[in-house]
Motif scaffolding. Structure first.
Motif, short mmCIF file in Angstrom:
data_model
loop_
_atom_site.label_atom_id
_atom_site.label_comp_id
_atom_site.label_asym_id
_atom_site.label_seq_id
_atom_site.Cartn_x
_atom_site.Cartn_y
_atom_site.Cartn_z
N MET A 117 -54.30 6.55 -1.48
CA MET A 117 -52.91 6.99 -1.57
C MET A 117 -52.08 5.89 -2.20
SD MET A 117 -51.83 9.01 1.84
CE MET A 117 -52.27 10.70 1.95
N ASN A 118 -50.93 6.28 -2.66
CA ASN A 118 -50.03 5.35 -3.32
C ASN A 118 -48.92 4.89 -2.39
OD1 ASN A 118 -51.41 5.75 -5.75
ND2 ASN A 118 -50.20 7.54 -6.23
N ASP A 119 -48.10 4.02 -2.92
CA ASP A 119 -46.90 3.62 -2.19
C ASP A 119 -45.81 4.64 -2.41
OD1 ASP A 119 -47.98 1.24 -1.24
OD2 ASP A 119 -47.30 0.08 -2.95
N ILE A 120 -44.95 4.76 -1.43
CA ILE A 120 -43.76 5.60 -1.52
C ILE A 120 -42.60 4.67 -1.86
CG2 ILE A 120 -42.19 7.12 -0.29
CD1 ILE A 120 -44.62 7.95 1.45
N GLU A 121 -41.97 4.93 -2.98
CA GLU A 121 -40.87 4.09 -3.44
C GLU A 121 -39.55 4.82 -3.25
OE1 GLU A 121 -41.73 3.10 -7.48
OE2 GLU A 121 -43.65 2.19 -6.97
N PHE A 122 -38.51 4.06 -2.94
CA PHE A 122 -37.18 4.64 -2.79
C PHE A 122 -36.13 3.55 -2.99
CE2 PHE A 122 -38.37 3.01 1.29
CZ PHE A 122 -37.21 2.70 1.98
N ILE A 123 -34.92 3.99 -3.23
CA ILE A 123 -33.78 3.08 -3.37
C ILE A 123 -32.95 3.19 -2.10
CG2 ILE A 123 -31.69 2.52 -4.68
CD1 ILE A 123 -34.25 2.10 -6.30
N PHE A 124 -32.68 2.06 -1.48
CA PHE A 124 -31.88 2.03 -0.25
C PHE A 124 -30.57 1.33 -0.54
CE2 PHE A 124 -30.96 0.27 4.07
CZ PHE A 124 -30.73 1.49 4.69
N GLU A 125 -29.48 2.01 -0.26
CA GLU A 125 -28.15 1.42 -0.50
C GLU A 125 -27.66 0.75 0.77
OE1 GLU A 125 -23.68 2.57 -2.05
OE2 GLU A 125 -25.27 4.06 -2.18
N ILE A 126 -27.26 -0.49 0.61
CA ILE A 126 -26.76 -1.28 1.73
C ILE A 126 -25.30 -1.62 1.47
CG2 ILE A 126 -26.96 -3.50 2.95
CD1 ILE A 126 -29.95 -3.47 2.24
N GLU A 127 -24.50 -1.42 2.50
CA GLU A 127 -23.09 -1.78 2.41
C GLU A 127 -22.83 -2.99 3.29
OE1 GLU A 127 -20.17 1.29 2.67
OE2 GLU A 127 -21.55 2.80 1.88
N ASP A 128 -22.08 -3.93 2.74
CA ASP A 128 -21.65 -5.07 3.52
C ASP A 128 -20.17 -5.32 3.24
OD1 ASP A 128 -21.59 -6.31 1.06
OD2 ASP A 128 -22.96 -7.93 1.57
N GLU A 129 -19.65 -6.42 3.73
CA GLU A 129 -18.22 -6.71 3.57
C GLU A 129 -17.81 -6.89 2.12
OE1 GLU A 129 -20.56 -10.36 4.17
OE2 GLU A 129 -20.33 -8.61 5.45
N ALA A 130 -18.75 -7.21 1.25
CA ALA A 130 -18.43 -7.43 -0.17
C ALA A 130 -18.61 -6.17 -1.03
CB ALA A 130 -19.32 -8.54 -0.72
N GLY A 131 -19.06 -5.09 -0.41
CA GLY A 131 -19.29 -3.86 -1.16
C GLY A 131 -20.66 -3.30 -0.85
N SER A 132 -21.31 -2.73 -1.86
CA SER A 132 -22.64 -2.18 -1.63
C SER A 132 -23.59 -2.64 -2.74
CB SER A 132 -22.59 -0.66 -1.56
OG SER A 132 -22.19 -0.11 -2.79
N PHE A 133 -24.86 -2.59 -2.43
CA PHE A 133 -25.88 -2.93 -3.41
C PHE A 133 -27.13 -2.09 -3.12
CE2 PHE A 133 -26.17 -5.94 0.06
CZ PHE A 133 -27.52 -6.13 0.29
N GLU A 134 -27.90 -1.83 -4.17
CA GLU A 134 -29.09 -1.00 -4.04
C GLU A 134 -30.33 -1.88 -4.02
OE1 GLU A 134 -28.82 1.77 -7.28
OE2 GLU A 134 -27.63 3.15 -6.06
N VAL A 135 -31.27 -1.51 -3.15
CA VAL A 135 -32.50 -2.27 -2.98
C VAL A 135 -33.69 -1.35 -3.21
CG1 VAL A 135 -33.85 -3.71 -1.41
CG2 VAL A 135 -31.35 -3.66 -1.22
N PRO A 136 -34.48 -1.60 -4.26
CA PRO A 136 -35.72 -0.84 -4.43
C PRO A 136 -36.71 -1.27 -3.33
CG PRO A 136 -35.09 -1.94 -6.47
CD PRO A 136 -34.24 -2.50 -5.38
N MET A 137 -37.21 -0.29 -2.57
CA MET A 137 -38.13 -0.56 -1.47
C MET A 137 -39.35 0.33 -1.60
SD MET A 137 -35.65 -0.94 1.82
CE MET A 137 -34.91 -2.52 2.14
N TYR A 138 -40.38 -0.02 -0.86
CA TYR A 138 -41.59 0.80 -0.85
C TYR A 138 -42.37 0.56 0.44
CZ TYR A 138 -43.85 -3.51 -2.47
OH TYR A 138 -44.29 -4.80 -2.59
N PHE A 139 -43.20 1.56 0.77
CA PHE A 139 -44.10 1.46 1.91
C PHE A 139 -45.33 2.29 1.62
CE2 PHE A 139 -41.07 4.81 2.77
CZ PHE A 139 -41.83 5.87 3.27
N SER A 140 -46.37 2.11 2.38
CA SER A 140 -47.66 2.76 2.15
C SER A 140 -47.63 4.22 2.57
CB SER A 140 -48.75 2.03 2.92
OG SER A 140 -49.93 2.80 2.98
N ALA A 141 -47.97 5.11 1.65
CA ALA A 141 -48.09 6.54 1.98
C ALA A 141 -49.21 6.73 3.00
CB ALA A 141 -48.35 7.36 0.72
N HIS A 142 -50.29 6.00 2.84
CA HIS A 142 -51.41 6.09 3.79
C HIS A 142 -50.94 5.74 5.20
CE1 HIS A 142 -55.31 5.65 5.67
NE2 HIS A 142 -54.95 4.43 6.04
#
Length: 85
Positions: free
Chosen positions: A1-26
């Motif tokens: 199986m492959n990795d599952i990739e997604f973009i996670f948006e994080i908000e903090d006091e300075a605004g927001s930023f996007e983080v490409p993340m992944y985890f094992s589908a298996h």
């Protein structure tokens, strides 16, 4: 199986930023332990403050303090499964 990739948006006091993340589908679909799979990201392009926030959220995944990370993982897994079944 492959990795599952997604973009996670994080908000903090300075605004927001996007983080490409992944985890094992298996680990998500085939591991019967009930454990939440490890989540990874590439830390290139993030300052130390952002890295600290990311690591804190990853360390708290599955708790009420994960900023919605587990929910985002579930959505990504659902999308992955619907496109790879």
């Amino acid at each position: 199986m492959n990795d599952i990739e997604f973009i996670f948006e994080i908000e903090d006091e300075a605004g927001s930023f996007e983080v490409p993340m992944y985890f094992s589908a298996h680990d998500w679909f085939d591991d019967d332990s009930g454990d939440i799979p490890e989540v990874y990201y590439t830390d290139t392009g993030f300052d130390q403050h952002q890295k600290t926030i990311i690591h804190d959220l990853i360390g708290q995944v599955g708790t009420e303090h994960d900023g919605g990370l587990l929910s985002a993982m579930q959505k990504a897994a659902d999308w992955w499964e619907s496109h790879n079944a």
